[in-house]
Design a protein around this motif. Structure first.
Motif, short mmCIF file in Angstrom:
data_model
loop_
_atom_site.label_atom_id
_atom_site.label_comp_id
_atom_site.label_asym_id
_atom_site.label_seq_id
_atom_site.Cartn_x
_atom_site.Cartn_y
_atom_site.Cartn_z
N GLN A 21 0.97 -1.20 -0.06
CA GLN A 21 -0.11 -0.05 -0.04
C GLN A 21 0.80 1.30 0.10
O GLN A 21 0.48 2.44 -0.80
CB GLN A 21 -0.85 -0.17 1.29
N GLY A 24 2.40 1.63 -3.35
CA GLY A 24 1.14 2.09 -3.98
C GLY A 24 0.98 3.72 -3.97
O GLY A 24 0.64 4.32 -4.75
N ARG A 25 1.09 4.09 -2.76
CA ARG A 25 0.80 5.53 -2.41
C ARG A 25 1.93 6.41 -3.34
O ARG A 25 1.66 7.40 -3.64
CB ARG A 25 0.84 5.88 -0.83
N MET A 27 3.50 5.52 -5.87
CA MET A 27 3.12 5.61 -7.43
C MET A 27 2.27 6.53 -7.82
O MET A 27 2.28 7.05 -9.04
CB MET A 27 3.09 4.20 -7.83
N GLU A 28 1.33 6.57 -6.96
CA GLU A 28 0.07 7.53 -7.11
C GLU A 28 0.55 8.96 -7.17
O GLU A 28 0.01 9.70 -7.94
CB GLU A 28 -0.97 7.13 -6.10
N ALA A 29 1.53 9.20 -6.33
CA ALA A 29 2.16 10.60 -6.21
C ALA A 29 3.22 10.79 -7.41
O ALA A 29 3.56 11.94 -7.63
CB ALA A 29 2.77 10.64 -5.15
N GLY A 30 3.44 9.59 -8.20
CA GLY A 30 4.24 9.99 -9.46
C GLY A 30 5.55 9.30 -9.29
O GLY A 30 6.50 9.55 -10.27
N SER A 32 7.90 6.63 -9.62
CA SER A 32 7.93 5.07 -10.22
C SER A 32 9.20 4.47 -10.41
O SER A 32 9.45 3.34 -10.94
CB SER A 32 7.70 5.30 -11.73
N ASN A 57 10.04 -1.15 -11.35
CA ASN A 57 10.12 0.04 -10.55
C ASN A 57 11.61 -0.06 -9.42
O ASN A 57 11.78 0.89 -9.10
CB ASN A 57 8.88 0.29 -9.80
N ALA A 221 6.47 8.41 -0.96
CA ALA A 221 5.34 9.44 -1.22
C ALA A 221 5.79 10.73 -0.96
O ALA A 221 5.52 11.73 -1.62
CB ALA A 221 3.94 9.03 -0.83
#
Length: 255
Positions: A21, A24-25, A27-30, A32, A57, A221
């Motif tokens: 998780q 994932g946070r 990656m959602e923030a950019g 990578s 990644n 993140a």
């Protein structure tokens, strides 16, 4: 937009409850691209699993952390050598000298540092340096190894402007993380005098969380907070800074 975290301990026990998780946070923030420093042989299996789980990644380093240079350091260095000979790594790190916790191991820390620099040269890899209360000692070793094959990142740079220039003279980028957001961090006062081509971003998560998370568990993140602070210092856009620092990381890690 690609954001690169050049130094994050994603395998840390601090993330055992929510590792996927947390990634994932990020990656959602950019974010990578995650570059993973080693500590000692006890973490190797966890690092390899992390790469298996996120093959596009996660990019691994191999090395012996200076605070883990103990009586068995020669055995640990053999593990580093065996792993470097066996498969691809993107850097030798994190390596260096730490005199905050234990000054009595300085001699063997120097030996381990020098040996791993030579391993990095053998494999054409960058080094990623850990330095705590040891700038003079670090520079002393680097001076003996200075040549065209020496390059890498001075991780978690917290020194003076003069020390920044000296680090850059050894073909090292400066790894900038949460400390740049601290009121007493000091590096924010002179960083704009350092060309952006010498800067890469990092979190060192789970350590050194930036403001406003200082004192809490850090995660990749939160590199966004470092980016925002640096964009202000350099008076460039968030996107431009992300692009430049990612390009700088590609120069170092060759990926």
């Amino acid at each position: 937009m690609i954001i690169t975290d050049t130094h994050t301990h994603l395998y840390s026990e601090a993330f055992d409850e929510d590792r996927k998780q947390m990634i994932g946070r990020a990656m959602e923030a950019g974010v990578s691209r995650f570059f993973i420093p080693a500590i000692d042989s006890t973490y190797t299996i966890s690092m390899l699993q992390l790469e298996k789980d996120f093959p596009k990644n996660v990019f691994l380093m191999m090395g012996l952390h200076p605070t883990h240079v103990k009586d068995n350091y020669e055995e640990e260095l053999k593990h580093v050598e065996e792993m470097l000979a066996k498969r691809k790594f993107y850097a030798v790190g994190e390596i260096g000298i730490d005199l905050y916790w234990d000054k009595s191991t300085l001699d063997i820390q120097k030996k381990a540092f020098k040996h791993q620099i030579q391993l990095a040269k053998k494999y054409g890899l960058p080094i990623v340096i850990h330095c705590r209360e040891a700038f003079d000692e670090i520079f002393e070793v680097l001076e003996t190894e200075k040549d065209g094959a020496l390059y890498g990142i001075f991780h978690c740079f917290t020194g003076t402007l003069e020390q920044a220039h000296q680090a850059i003279s050894y073909n090292l980028k400066l790894g900038i993380g949460g400390v740049v957001t601290f009121k007493n961090g000091k590096i924010d006062q002179f960083l704009n005098q350092i060309d952006l081509k010498h800067i890469v971003l990092e979190t060192d998560s789970p350590y050194l969380a930036p403001v406003p998370f200082r004192g809490k568990r850090n995660e990749s993140a939160y590199i966004i907070n470092v980016l925002e602070k640096l964009a202000t210092i350099y008076n460039v856009s968030f996107e431009e800074l992300a692009a430049i620092t990612t390009e700088n990381s590609k120069v170092v890690f060759k990926i």
